[in-house]
Enzyme design. Structure first.
Site, mmCIF file in Angstrom:
data_model
loop_
_atom_site.group_PDB
_atom_site.id
_atom_site.type_symbol
_atom_site.label_atom_id
_atom_site.label_comp_id
_atom_site.label_asym_id
_atom_site.label_seq_id
_atom_site.Cartn_x
_atom_site.Cartn_y
_atom_site.Cartn_z
ATOM 1 N N CYS A 179 -11.695 -5.929 1.188
ATOM 2 C CA CYS A 179 -11.173 -7.088 2.149
ATOM 3 C C CYS A 179 -11.357 -8.471 1.549
ATOM 4 O O CYS A 179 -12.413 -8.776 0.839
ATOM 5 C CB CYS A 179 -12.073 -6.869 3.597
ATOM 6 S SG CYS A 179 -11.598 -8.357 4.381
ATOM 7 N N ALA A 231 -0.986 1.544 6.005
ATOM 8 C CA ALA A 231 -1.350 0.523 7.099
ATOM 9 C C ALA A 231 -0.274 0.097 7.954
ATOM 10 O O ALA A 231 -0.184 0.553 9.017
ATOM 11 C CB ALA A 231 -2.435 -0.497 6.423
ATOM 12 N N ARG A 232 0.239 -0.879 7.282
ATOM 13 C CA ARG A 232 1.266 -2.026 8.233
ATOM 14 C C ARG A 232 2.516 -1.005 8.780
ATOM 15 O O ARG A 232 2.964 -1.136 10.023
ATOM 16 C CB ARG A 232 1.546 -2.910 7.488
ATOM 17 C CG ARG A 232 0.609 -4.069 7.229
ATOM 18 C CD ARG A 232 0.995 -5.157 6.092
ATOM 19 N NE ARG A 232 1.091 -4.461 4.943
ATOM 20 C CZ ARG A 232 2.185 -4.645 4.037
ATOM 21 N NH1 ARG A 232 2.771 -5.619 4.210
ATOM 22 N NH2 ARG A 232 2.014 -4.000 2.799
ATOM 23 N N GLN A 252 -15.281 3.807 8.049
ATOM 24 C CA GLN A 252 -15.196 2.536 7.053
ATOM 25 C C GLN A 252 -16.495 1.519 7.224
ATOM 26 O O GLN A 252 -16.541 1.095 8.447
ATOM 27 C CB GLN A 252 -13.917 1.732 6.587
ATOM 28 C CG GLN A 252 -14.136 0.881 5.340
ATOM 29 C CD GLN A 252 -12.845 0.138 5.321
ATOM 30 O OE1 GLN A 252 -12.465 -0.724 6.055
ATOM 31 N NE2 GLN A 252 -12.234 0.326 4.197
ATOM 32 N N ASN A 283 -1.979 2.976 -1.985
ATOM 33 C CA ASN A 283 -2.115 2.142 -0.863
ATOM 34 C C ASN A 283 -1.362 0.957 -1.087
ATOM 35 O O ASN A 283 -1.473 0.340 -2.484
ATOM 36 C CB ASN A 283 -3.482 1.791 -0.166
ATOM 37 C CG ASN A 283 -3.319 1.002 0.647
ATOM 38 O OD1 ASN A 283 -4.184 -0.080 0.888
ATOM 39 N ND2 ASN A 283 -2.671 1.265 2.136
ATOM 40 N N HIS A 294 -5.479 -0.249 -3.518
ATOM 41 C CA HIS A 294 -4.492 -1.008 -2.730
ATOM 42 C C HIS A 294 -3.963 -2.043 -4.083
ATOM 43 O O HIS A 294 -4.864 -2.585 -4.508
ATOM 44 C CB HIS A 294 -5.064 -2.072 -1.803
ATOM 45 C CG HIS A 294 -4.086 -3.048 -1.248
ATOM 46 N ND1 HIS A 294 -4.558 -3.976 -0.256
ATOM 47 C CD2 HIS A 294 -2.817 -3.121 -1.423
ATOM 48 C CE1 HIS A 294 -3.210 -4.748 0.040
ATOM 49 N NE2 HIS A 294 -2.223 -4.220 -0.540
ATOM 50 N N MET A 344 -7.712 -0.607 9.768
ATOM 51 C CA MET A 344 -7.075 -1.536 10.026
ATOM 52 C C MET A 344 -8.145 -2.131 11.129
ATOM 53 O O MET A 344 -8.198 -1.430 12.291
ATOM 54 C CB MET A 344 -5.509 -1.243 10.612
ATOM 55 C CG MET A 344 -4.542 -1.183 9.656
ATOM 56 S SD MET A 344 -3.046 -1.361 10.427
ATOM 57 C CE MET A 344 -2.819 0.477 10.475
ATOM 58 N N VAL A 345 -8.583 -3.168 11.060
ATOM 59 C CA VAL A 345 -9.577 -3.899 12.058
ATOM 60 C C VAL A 345 -8.764 -4.160 13.389
ATOM 61 O O VAL A 345 -7.373 -4.357 13.298
ATOM 62 C CB VAL A 345 -9.914 -5.476 11.705
ATOM 63 C CG1 VAL A 345 -10.453 -6.170 12.663
ATOM 64 C CG2 VAL A 345 -10.926 -5.221 10.383
HETATM 65 C C1 FNR Z 1 -5.860 -4.299 7.175
HETATM 66 N N1 FNR Z 1 -6.341 -3.675 5.994
HETATM 67 C C2 FNR Z 1 -7.763 -3.269 5.890
HETATM 68 N N2 FNR Z 1 -8.484 -2.711 4.846
HETATM 69 C C3 FNR Z 1 -9.519 -2.242 4.925
HETATM 70 O O1 FNR Z 1 -10.070 -1.755 3.991
HETATM 71 N N3 FNR Z 1 -10.228 -2.414 6.130
HETATM 72 C C4 FNR Z 1 -9.943 -2.842 7.172
HETATM 73 O O2 FNR Z 1 -10.567 -3.085 8.119
HETATM 74 C C5 FNR Z 1 -8.582 -3.533 7.247
HETATM 75 N N4 FNR Z 1 -8.088 -4.350 8.439
HETATM 76 C C6 FNR Z 1 -6.486 -4.444 8.245
HETATM 77 C C7 FNR Z 1 -6.222 -5.017 9.425
HETATM 78 C C8 FNR Z 1 -4.544 -5.010 9.672
HETATM 79 C C9 FNR Z 1 -4.106 -5.408 10.739
HETATM 80 C C10 FNR Z 1 -3.870 -4.800 8.402
HETATM 81 C C11 FNR Z 1 -2.404 -4.958 8.322
HETATM 82 C C12 FNR Z 1 -4.369 -4.329 7.052
HETATM 83 C C13 FNR Z 1 -5.665 -3.324 4.671
HETATM 84 C C14 FNR Z 1 -4.823 -2.148 4.791
HETATM 85 O O3 FNR Z 1 -5.911 -0.875 4.930
HETATM 86 C C15 FNR Z 1 -4.021 -2.009 3.539
HETATM 87 O O4 FNR Z 1 -4.839 -1.902 2.398
HETATM 88 C C16 FNR Z 1 -3.230 -3.218 3.366
HETATM 89 O O5 FNR Z 1 -2.400 -3.473 4.598
HETATM 90 C C17 FNR Z 1 -2.128 -2.454 2.494
HETATM 91 O O6 FNR Z 1 -1.528 -1.330 3.005
HETATM 92 P P1 FNR Z 1 0.073 -1.032 3.495
HETATM 93 O O7 FNR Z 1 -0.105 -2.004 4.768
HETATM 94 O O8 FNR Z 1 0.968 -1.736 2.438
HETATM 95 O O9 FNR Z 1 0.060 0.447 3.811
#
Ligand code: FNR
Length: 342
Positions: free
Chosen positions: A119, A244-245, A90, A217, A186, A21-22
């Site tokens: 992304c 993630a979330r 990553q 995911n 995902h 997560m960024v």
């Molecule tokens: C993300 N996601 C994400 N994915 C990735 O591959 N690299 C990244 O840097 C990010 N950054 C990011 C920031 C934030 C604030 C969120 C909420 C999401 C996507 C994340 O890794 C994931 O694939 C999705 O959020 C779906 O998974 P969850 O949230 O249902 O567990």
């Protein structure tokens, strides 16, 4: 699935993982996830150009390793020995050679490298990175092959699904043939948002078709307690799950014996933020994402006005801890400078 567990070679089978997560997955959050029971922690996406510009510095004061951008002196990636065996960095990339170089820059301090292929942001798509690679499988495979040959640690990629299930399985087979150790999936297509259901049956089909671990995911909407992680694992047929979330809001989701209250989680987070001198705007951003609408309380209002780590710590009864640590750090920095001058 057979997977040799040892500290040198990260194993992706049967793992519960903090998803990238960024801005959220800086060092304090990764350490917090490990404290609470995550097996592997991903960094935020870091762009290849930026990693290549970095130099490595051992930070004696913090006992960390810092990768610092030569062009503006900012810390791009901070890590420490505690996470070395579990952290996956990553990379955002559109080029095999640059990806390989970037991976080599950090190889000695991380357990694995992941390539972002999911992304959906304009910034990534226009640059041919992230989900753009899903539509350029030759480029995607060239990137993975280049990184696999360039480093000794395992390489993975994280994708979104395509509209068609068979096309998605075919793409994953190609990606797997490059020698990656696992694939994170995902279960949403590029234009789908979190409100759309996750395509768990796509993930299941991929998991059945591949002979490497597939990391499920996209399940956060249904993950409210630890048992839901296991349900998500079972419904997708994967041995590993990436969150993630749900973890962004309350990282203690990784605790097998139940979630902690937010006050405790924020205090635990702040301990790591103070210990590793995490910059205040980043710490504030992470806490804001935990608090969500609780920001409308009096404590929330004071929090929004805070600008330093010290002020934030005061609100969570960690003011003295922060003051003492910062004093000690300043003293150590002074000593370090003194030694360098003599
Ligand atoms: C993300 N996601 C994400 N994915 C990735 O591959 N690299 C990244 O840097 C990010 N950054 C990011 C920031 C934030 C604030 C969120 C909420 C999401 C996507 C994340 O890794 C994931 O694939 C999705 O959020 C779906 O998974 P969850 O949230 O249902 O567990």
């Amino acid at each position: 699935m057979v997977c040799m567990e040892n500290i040198k070679q990260l194993c992706y089978d049967n793992k519960i993982i903090l998803a990238p997560m960024v801005r959220i997955n800086t060092l304090p959050m990764r350490l917090l996830a490990l404290d609470y029971g995550a097996d592997i922690v991903y960094t935020e996406e870091l762009i290849d150009h930026r990693l290549i510009r970095c130099y490595r510095k051992v930070n004696e004061t913090l006992q960390s390793i810092d990768y610092i951008d030569k062009s503006d002196a900012t810390v791009v990636f901070r890590t420490c020995s505690r996470e070395k065996a579990y952290v996956v960095l990553q990379i955002g990339t559109s080029d095999p050679e640059r990806a390989a170089k970037a991976a080599q820059v950090v190889e000695q301090d991380v357990a694995g490298i992941d390539i972002n292929m999911g992304c959906p942001k304009d910034f990534s798509l226009k640059g041919g990175m992230g989900a753009a690679l899903l539509f350029n499988p030759d480029k995607a495979c060239a990137i993975l092959s280049a990184v696999v040959s360039a480093v000794k640690i395992p390489v993975t990629c994280k994708i979104r699904v395509l509209e068609d299930i068979d096309d998605t399985v075919a793409l994953c087979k190609k990606l797997a043939a490059t020698g990656v150790a696992a694939i994170g999936v995902h279960g949403r297509i590029i234009k789908e948002r979190p409100i759309h259901p996750n395509r768990n049956h796509f993930i299941k089909a991929i998991s059945e078709a591949l002979n490497i671990p597939v990391i499920a995911n996209g399940g956060s909407k249904e993950i409210k307690a630890f048992e839901d992680i296991i349900k998500f694992k079972n419904v997708t047929g994967c041995s590993s799950v990436m969150i993630a979330r749900t973890a962004e809001k309350n990282c203690s989701i990784f605790k097998k014996d139940g979630k902690l209250d937010l006050f405790t989680v924020i205090r635990d987070y702040l301990h790591h933020a103070v210990d590793y001198d995490n910059v205040a705007p980043n710490s504030k951003y992470c806490i804001q994402n935990m608090l969500q609408n609780i920001q409308e309380t009096e404590q929330g209002r004071l929090f929004l006005e805070s600008t330093s780590l010290q002020q934030i710590c005061d609100l969570w009864e960690l003011g003295d801890y922060c003051r003492q640590k910062q004093k000690k750090m300043n003293y150590l920095r002074f000593e370090e400078r003194d030694v360098a001058c003599n």
